[in-house]
Design an enzyme around this catalytic site. Structure first.
Site, PDB file in Angstrom:
ATOM      1  N   GLU A   1       3.139  -3.643  -8.796  1.00 36.68           N
ATOM      2  CA  GLU A   1       1.685  -3.803  -8.931  1.00 36.68           C
ATOM      3  C   GLU A   1       1.110  -2.810  -9.944  1.00 36.68           C
ATOM      4  OE1 GLU A   1       1.203  -3.686  -4.571  1.00 36.68           O
ATOM      5  OE2 GLU A   1      -0.197  -5.331  -4.872  1.00 36.68           O
TER       6      GLU A   1
ATOM      7  N   GLU B   1       7.155  -6.855   0.450  1.00 36.55           N
ATOM      8  CA  GLU B   1       6.217  -6.567   1.550  1.00 36.55           C
ATOM      9  C   GLU B   1       6.294  -7.568   2.691  1.00 36.55           C
ATOM     10  OE1 GLU B   1       5.530  -6.258  -1.626  1.00 36.55           O
ATOM     11  OE2 GLU B   1       4.286  -4.494  -1.984  1.00 36.55           O
TER      12      GLU B   1
END
Ligand code: NAD
Length: 744
Positions: free
Chosen positions: A112, A134
């Site tokens: 990210e 995740e």
């Protein structure tokens, strides 16, 4: 934390360098440092552009799971993540060209950070992986991942990354457009710098695609026909696969749908509180992080290995019995680069075990996952024989011969006559207590249980069973072997069924008890799946064989005498096996029928043997009625009273029983010190029999409920269904003292 420098051309380098760790991770500290440094660089007129890099072998490994697992203040967490979003927007819109130099893996928050740069160049590093793991821990990429990834690569390409946690290699990352360029290892910083320098020279103010006028989501957004179709299918598939037990993939879909229906800033404002913070605070992510990450890591690091025993290296292992288990264990051992002598009663039988290995590996070769030479090299490590003399020099010998005490005693004696005095003898018995088997050994201190799961070449868990006489050194050295072959060990003390078989057995037994009570079999097995178990209890009984359930009951009855308490499952198994000859899948007939020309289906005769309890006034089930119909009819009347006046069970009650019967037996294992630690129970259940990770494990689930609520529920169940649900004293004490199994 971060190294910061500015060169003569005004290009700053921000280098992640987390102190005292081999990997860079993102937490309050490192993100704080990143924010501060980036703000400084953006504000400094001397800085014209920025390169983001790493001082470690990988770029950034992801978020700090200890911090995420411990976060309990939703408001504070939301404030922090909103701050990160704001920072990343400031970077994207700051008017200075910013490039990420990806020297190795960039995962989760690491990817990210990279996506928050205008340009990404990666080293052609074969070990590097890019993606968002995740979801596998009950979370979502909450630093804008759910918003930037589909806007960058399209919803289709984003789906496996976000929803399955798929990690991709550098070539694929470039192909789908997540990385702009790939260069020779070591050239990535130079390439990133060159791009920044060019952008400065061109005087352009780079923007992310989504900040550019006329931006369109590649392949169309969620409200275009393609997007709608994809989301509809994804929702349905998700529901079918998970029964909605896992909020993370559902939240990811919501982020994509809601967030991509608007602009990025609103999308981020949707992602942060409604979905990401919600997941971080949910018991599901806490359970998954604790069991799947920390618990598994501790087990793999051999945290419970007795201290002071030098690490044992293995070069030669003996395997007695070249059957299903022996061949699988031989494969795992050879794969680890260890020679293995595979012994059976005849050379032919031993050769068959090796043939099994060849067949399995050949499939890998055909799928391109292994080379033919690689396979031959592995096969060369397996030495089939019928001669005990070949076991000479083995550091450890494992037996997986028939499950008969006399045969096991015989092979123990023959082996010990050949192997060195300090070699280990391990039994892969699934039911026979280790202390008893060790009586055949002249060196019981070197005798241990290594309980593998079937298929042994694939299943990741080994339950190590410590007998009364087993020494610490034998335990430590056995743990070394389990790790050497890449499996995860849990250590338990000797007892009937050890830990895994004992608790797993309660799930199967409860399903059989429900059947005897008149619950429709289709509903029982569906309830198992809805509970999150990989297979319903009756289908599972068929797989492991009802005959085995029957035999274990007989053996236990013989061993315990008058102390033996008959269970519903014993009666059901006796009827199926002794009266009806339906032994399970292996005999082609169990609770299910297994037609040669079609898929299995519930045996229609079950309705006659175990009549379905129907609500008063309803016609009772006929043998000629399809089981699915029985299930449907009974489901419609779940809350009604049965014709004998007793209440019918609801789906929730069935799920509760199937799950809590495992938890209560697990607490007994803790109380009796069969288990040494709660986390062993949870890791063992998830890896050993596919216990649903979202519940954390049988103990993790009690932790989630809280001991006080668990005791109250168990009291009710014990009153309704008998002492198998009685809350153990250990749990009562915890409830009374307000204690929990794990930190809150
Ligand atoms: P199997 O019947 O497939 O294999 C047993 C092998 O042992 C056969 O090849 C047989 O020829 C050989 N054998 C028998 N007597 C022998 C002797 N005296 N010397 C050398 N070899 C001999 O059985 P399996 O499923 O591989 O199970 C083996 C052991 O593993 C049993 O103790 C079983 O309880 C245990 N176990 C099985 C499973 C499972 O799912 N099948 C799981 C865990 C543990």
């Amino acid at each position: 934390m971060l190294n910061y420098s500015i060169d003569a051309d005004g290009i700053a380098t921000v280098e992640f360098d987390y102190p005292n760790k081999s990997q860079n991770i993102l937490n309050a500290q490192s993100l704080g440092a990143y924010g501060e440094t980036m703000q400084k660089a953006l504000a400094d007129p001397a800085v014209k552009g920025i390169v983001i890099a790493s001082a470690k072998k990988d770029f950034i490994a992801g978020g700090d799971l200890a911090e995420l697992g411990a976060a309990t203040d939703a408001a504070a967490f939301h404030a922090a993540i909103s701050q990160t979003h704001k920072l990343m927007r400031a970077i994207e819109l700051g008017g200075k060209p910013i490039a990420a130099a990806l020297n190795g893996s960039a995962l989760g928050g690491g990817m990210e950070i990279a996506l928050g740069c205008h340009y990404r160049v990666a080293a052609d590093n074969p070990k590097a992986r890019f993606g968002f793991p995740e979801v596998t821990l009950g979370l979502l990429p909450g630093a804008g991942g759910t918003q930037r990834v589909p806007r960058l690569v399209g919803m289709m390409a984003a789906a496996p990354l976000l929803m399955e946690g798929k990690r991709i290699k550098v070539a694929e990352a470039q192909k789908i457009g997540m990385i702009h360029a790939v260069v020779k290892v070591g050239d990535e910083r130079t390439a990133a710098r060159a791009w920044v320098a060019d952008a400065i020279a061109a005087g352009s103010k780079p923007l992310q695609p989504w900040d550019t006028k006329g931006f369109k989501i590649p392949g169309g957004g969620p409200n275009r026909p393609n997007g709608m179709q994809m989301l509809m299918a994804a929702n349905a598939m998700l529901r079918e696969k998970t029964y909605d037990n896992y909020p993370a993939p559902r939240h990811i879909l919501s982020c994509v749908y809601e967030g991509l229906s608007t602009n990025l800033d609103t999308g981020l404002a949707i992602e942060a509180p409604r979905y990401f913070t919600n997941l971080v605070m949910s018991p599901v992510s806490k359970n998954m992080i604790r069991s799947l990450f920390f618990g598994m890591n501790e087990a793999n690091k051999l945290a419970s290995r007795p201290a002071g025993v030098p690490q044992q290296k293995y070069s030669k292992i003996g395997m007695l019995g070249a059957g299903m288990m022996g061949a699988g264990i031989a494969m795992s051992t050879a794969t680890a680069g260890i020679d293995i002598v595979l012994l059976d009663t005849t050379q032919e039988a031993a050769d068959k075990g090796k043939e099994y290995a060849r067949k399995q590996w050949n499939k890998q070769v055909q799928r391109g996952r292994m080379t033919a030479e690689g396979m031959e090299a592995l096969l060369a490590r397996i030495h089939p024989t019928a001669d005990y003399a070949d076991l000479k020099g083995c550091e450890m010998v494992i037996e997986a011969v028939f499950e008969k005490r006399e045969i096991k005693a015989d092979v123990t004696k023959k082996t010990e006559a050949v192997i060195a005095a300090d070699a280990i003898f391990a039994s892969n018995t699934s039911t026979l207590p280790i202390t008893g088997l060790a009586e055949a050994s002249v060196r019981p201190a070197n005798f241990i249980g290594l309980h593998f799961f079937s298929p042994a070449e694939k299943m990741p868990l080994v339950e190590i069973i410590v007998g009364k006489a087993t020494s610490d050194a034998t335990l430590a050295r056995s743990m070394d072997y389990v790790r050497a072959i890449g499996k995860t060990p849990i250590v338990v003390n000797d007892s009937r069924g050890f830990y895994t078989s004992r608790v797993f057995g309660t799930y199967v037994s409860e399903g059989m008890a429900l059947l005897e009570e008149g619950v429709p079999p289709a509903l029982i097995d569906k309830a198992g799946l809805i509970a999150g178990m990989p297979v319903g209890p009756l289908a599972l009984a068929d797989e492991v064989s009802i005959e085995l359930v029957y035999k274990i009951a007989q053996q236990t009855r013989a061993d315990l005498g008058s102390a033996y308490v008959e269970r519903a499952a014993d009666r059901v198994a006796a009827k199926m096996v002794a009266d009806l000859g339906r032994l399970g899948r292996k005999s082609g007939a169990g609770f299910y029928d297994y037609p040669a020309d079609g898929p299995k289906h519930l045996w229609p005769g079950l309705a006659q043997q175990f009549p379905v309890k129907v609500p008063a006034g309803t016609q009772s089930a006929g043998a000629d009625e399809a089981p699915a119909q029985q299930g449907g009819r009974a489901k419609n009347a779940l809350l009604a009273a049965a014709d004998d006046g007793t209440a019918m069970l609801t789906l929730e009650q069935i799920v509760e029983r199937l799950i809590l019967v495992q938890s209560v037996e697990t607490v007994r294992c803790l109380e009796e010190k069969v288990l040494r630690a709660p986390i062993d129970a949870d890791v063992g259940a998830i890896l050993g029999w596919g216990y649903p990770p979202f519940r954390g494990g049988p103990i993790g689930w009690l932790h989630t409920l809280g001991p006080a609520q668990a005791v109250a529920t168990l009291d009710r169940l014990a009153e309704q269904h008998g002492p198998r649900f009685a809350a153990p004293q250990l749990l009562r004490n915890m409830a009374a003292k307000g204690e929990r199994f794990y930190p809150a």
